[in-house]
Structure formats: C-alpha cells, structure tokens
Write an enzyme that holds these catalytic residues in place. Structure first.
Site, PDB file in Angstrom:
ATOM      1  N   ARG A  55       0.820  -1.209   0.000  1.00  0.00           N
ATOM      2  CA  ARG A  55       0.000   0.000   0.000  1.00  0.00           C
ATOM      3  C   ARG A  55       0.857   1.264   0.000  1.00  0.00           C
ATOM      4  O   ARG A  55       0.445   2.308  -0.464  1.00  0.00           O
ATOM      5  CB  ARG A  55      -0.953  -0.018   1.206  1.00  0.00           C
ATOM      6  N   TYR A 108     -14.560  21.837 -12.364  1.00  0.00           N
ATOM      7  CA  TYR A 108     -15.030  20.504 -12.769  1.00  0.00           C
ATOM      8  C   TYR A 108     -16.213  20.105 -11.880  1.00  0.00           C
ATOM      9  O   TYR A 108     -16.126  20.180 -10.662  1.00  0.00           O
ATOM     10  CB  TYR A 108     -13.855  19.551 -12.604  1.00  0.00           C
ATOM     11  N   ASP A 180      -6.227  22.512 -10.143  1.00  0.00           N
ATOM     12  CA  ASP A 180      -6.473  21.365 -11.008  1.00  0.00           C
ATOM     13  C   ASP A 180      -5.754  21.649 -12.323  1.00  0.00           C
ATOM     14  O   ASP A 180      -6.165  22.502 -13.112  1.00  0.00           O
ATOM     15  CB  ASP A 180      -7.989  21.175 -11.220  1.00  0.00           C
ATOM     16  N   LYS A 205      -6.217  11.523 -18.069  1.00  0.00           N
ATOM     17  CA  LYS A 205      -6.334  12.249 -19.329  1.00  0.00           C
ATOM     18  C   LYS A 205      -5.029  12.141 -20.132  1.00  0.00           C
ATOM     19  O   LYS A 205      -4.760  11.093 -20.678  1.00  0.00           O
ATOM     20  CB  LYS A 205      -6.736  13.697 -19.056  1.00  0.00           C
TER      21      LYS A 205
HETATM   22  C1  LIG Z   1     -11.581  14.240 -15.740  1.00  0.00           C
HETATM   23  C2  LIG Z   1     -11.225  15.343 -14.854  1.00  0.00           C
HETATM   24  C3  LIG Z   1     -11.062  15.138 -13.484  1.00  0.00           C
HETATM   25  C4  LIG Z   1     -11.363  13.831 -12.805  1.00  0.00           C
HETATM   26  O1  LIG Z   1     -10.571  12.774 -13.216  1.00  0.00           O
HETATM   27  P1  LIG Z   1     -11.070  11.253 -13.072  1.00  0.00           P
HETATM   28  O2  LIG Z   1      -9.804  10.478 -13.227  1.00  0.00           O
HETATM   29  O3  LIG Z   1     -12.086  11.033 -14.145  1.00  0.00           O
HETATM   30  O4  LIG Z   1     -11.666  11.101 -11.700  1.00  0.00           O
HETATM   31  C5  LIG Z   1     -10.676  16.216 -12.721  1.00  0.00           C
HETATM   32  N1  LIG Z   1     -10.467  17.432 -13.258  1.00  0.00           N
HETATM   33  C6  LIG Z   1     -10.611  17.652 -14.557  1.00  0.00           C
HETATM   34  C7  LIG Z   1     -10.344  19.012 -15.092  1.00  0.00           C
HETATM   35  C8  LIG Z   1     -10.998  16.632 -15.406  1.00  0.00           C
HETATM   36  O5  LIG Z   1     -11.190  16.886 -16.713  1.00  0.00           O
END
Ligand SMILES: *Cc1c(COP(=O)(O)O)cnc(C)c1O
Length: 390
Positions: A55, A108, A180, A205
C-alpha cells in the site's frame, strides 16, 4: 534540460529499471525481510523509495512519482485511483470543521459536488468565485479561509485564471493554493513557477493518454508535501503497478502527442470560428477567450480540448448533429488518442456566481490523433444535420 528530454528520462533511475529501459512492474502486498535490521531500515526509509508494504508503494510507483515530480515540479507526488480522488483527498488533507474554502465557479462538476455534498456535511463552507476575479479575490477571504482552489482553464468553458495574482493574495492570508492542472498536464503549465502549492491532475487524461486507466496525482511544494503524503497514507490511497506502468508508458509520448493534438485542434477551432452556425469558439489560444492574456503569459502551448457555442438549434437539432458522427464519439473523459464530442444545453446550471452569456448549446470537442481533414468533414456533415432541423 528541455521538456522533451525530461519526458524521455523521467522516472528511469537504475533502481527502478534494474538496468532495462523501462521501470519494472512490481506487484506486491507483502514485502518480506530476513532480519530485524532490514525491516527497521525499511520502516525508516519508506518515504524514500524503499519498499515497506504494498500500500505504501513499490518501485513502479516510486518511478512514476519521480517522473511526475520531474515533469511538474514540487517536492513529492501522491497517487490516487482517480483524478477525482486526488482532488477530494488533497482538499480534505488540509481542512477541518469550521474552515472555509474558495473554489472557482468554472470548476469541474464533481469537485463542486464534493464541496456541496461532502465538505458541507462536515462543516467546511465553500464560496465560489468568478474565474476572472484575479487579485480581487482578497475581498472573499475570511479569517478561516484555508484553501483557494483554481482550475485553469475552467472545465467546459475554458476561462484562463490569473494564477500568480490569486496566489500572491492567497499567500498573504496564509491560504493554500491548489490547482487542477489536468489541462496543462504538467507540460504546458508549470504550476510551481506561478505560486501554486499543490497541483492536482487527472492523469487519466493526457498522462495516460490512451483512455485505458483511471489515475490521479497531487504534487506539492516542500511546505505541504509531508502533510499531503501522510494523509494519503492515512486514508489508504494506493494504485495498481500495472496502471502505473501504462501511465509511465504514456508519459514517453506526451510531448509529441500534445503537439499534434494542439496543431489539429487549432486548425479545427479556426475552421469552426468561420462557420455560420458558431456563435463563439472557446479556445485559450484565441484572443476572444476569457483570460487569453494569462494564457499568452503563462502557458507554453495548448492541446486537443476546447469548446464552441452554437448560435442555433434546439435539443433535437443538436441531437441530430451528435447522433450521426463518424469519428467524434460521445463520451466522458478526454486526453486519449481518439476524438470526442459532448453537448451541454444548460451551462448556467453548472454556475452559481457568474452569468453564462450564451443561449444555445455548448459543444466540447477533444481533437484526437485522426487525420484533421477527416475530422473537419465529420463536423461539416454534423452541421448539415443540425441545419436540417433548424
Ligand atoms: C476528468 C477530470 C477530473 C477527474 O478525473 P477522473 O480520473 O475522471 O476522476 C478532474 N479534473 C478535470 C479538469 C478533469 O477533466
């Protein structure tokens, strides 16, 4: 070292690769020790790339964490099973009942839901602010404000924030600046050069880049790294070495991928801006985009994700556009090699303090690595279907 060179070298220390090119996939729950001395050594050095228990990470996660710090900067990188988990855990690591946080209005949607449904329940208050607020954020800071949360560009609507102006004010009031940075991907925006303390990414992403892994990261400056790291352990966050291996493989091509995504997206955005059906194109590199001057000043490039607003068409007409697409498939997420399309009919319901000025649907595109002319043809036929319904 320049970015492309960093991308090739990131996370490839000999201790992680055992002498081959790529870090190995080390799957583990139990790590075994033969002597008390060995076990004590691991206990003392578990924060320092020494395996103690699955972990707490294996050489594969150490390699990926090292790679993320190489790309994005910071003192360390905590890993989570999704981008959303990275956001929620990074926030909860630094707030307690009675605290207040500031969150950008273009955030988001799941981040907003977390603030409204989970933080509110434990007595942490959220105030949303205009993405273009800049230094005027000072008026919203209260004595109990702990975190200023940014996302730039804003989700779906693409406003670029004045990160350094907000960070300067936040720091004067001892607030933590969290960003973010999923769109910047650690490549086109260097958060720690602009006053960010903790940078969160949905590695799902562009880091992973192939639409096959969920993964989140949070990198932090020295001042906040120990608390972020310890809270991540305390909350039991861990990630699969197989997924991390795919993320490391994704990193190797992120430079060339982003350049191609950027080039194709700019061509399509330009083409869209000349279409009679389009009210406006929301692309940070366009002078008309909210906060474009901060994009010019702070970013080194763009990528495949942007939006545009239609000037016609009800829900049925937009559905006709979407339903017949050949290359642009509808789907959440973005950042893979494939093109995606998504319509939002009511942007205003995602906002609470800013007024969305447009009436018709917003379409968000992710421009993948297909031939750009095929993609334009697909959109052209989509507009023909839209016009038939108008
Ligand atoms: C997709 C996304 C997230 C969340 O990511 P996940 O891996 O789908 O939980 C957070 N912030 C932004 C800007 C995103 O596009």
């Amino acid at each position: 070292m320049k970015t492309d060179t960093k991308i090739v070298r990131a996370g490839r220390k000999a201790e992680f690769t055992q002498g081959v090119v790529n870090p190995s996939v080390t799957r583990a729950s139990t790590v075994v020790f033969n002597t008390v001395a060995e076990m004590n050594h691991a206990l003392k050095n578990s924060h320092n790339n020494t395996m103690l228990y699955g972990r707490r990470g294996t050489t594969t996660s150490f390699a990926f964490q090292d790679a993320m710090v190489t790309l994005e900067g910071g003192a360390g990188c905590a890993l989570y099973p999704s981008g959303t988990a990275a956001i929620t855990n990074a926030i909860i690591s630094f707030v307690e009942t009675g605290d207040h946080i500031l969150v950008v209005d273009s955030v988001y949607e799941p981040t907003r839901d977390y603030c409204d449904k989970i933080l509110a329940k434990i007595g942490v208050e959220t105030t949303y602010y205009d993405p273009l607020i800049g230094a005027a954020i000072e008026a919203l800071i209260k004595p109990n404000t702990k975190i200023v949360f940014l996302e730039s560009p804003g989700s779906i609507t693409m406003e670029i924030q004045d990160v350094p102006a907000i960070a300067e004010i936040a720091h004067q009031h001892n607030c933590i600046v969290m960003l973010d940075n999923t769109w910047g991907a650690g490549i086109n925006f260097q958060p720690f050069d602009y006053g960010v303390d903790i940078s969160v990414q949905a590695a799902t992403k562009y880091i992973v880049g192939h639409s096959d892994v969920m993964l989140g990261t949070a990198t932090a400056v020295e001042k906040y790294w120990p608390q972020l790291r310890d809270n991540s352990y305390l909350m039991g966050q861990c990630t699969s070495p197989d997924d991390l291996y795919l993320a490391l493989r994704g990193i190797r091509t992120i430079g060339v991928r982003l350049r191609q995504h950027q080039q194709s997206a700019l061509k399509i955005a330009q083409w869209l801006s000349e279409r009679p059906e389009v009210e406006t194109v929301l692309h940070p590199a366009f002078a008309s985009n909210a906060g474009h001057e901060f994009f010019q000043r702070d970013f080194t490039g763009s990528n495949g994700l942007f939006s545009f607003v239609l000037n016609r068409g009800n829900q049925q007409a937009v559905t006709a556009l979407l339903d017949g697409m050949e290359h642009f498939k509808m789907g959440y997420s973005w950042g893979g090699f494939e093109s995606l399309i998504l319509a939002t009919h009511n942007v205003q319901k995602l906002r609470t303090v800013t007024k969305w000025p447009y009436q018709h649907a917003l379409i968000r595109l992710h421009i993948g690595l297909e031939d750009v002319d095929d993609l334009i043809e697909d959109l052209e036929q989509g507009f023909a279907r839209l016009n038939q319904e108008c």
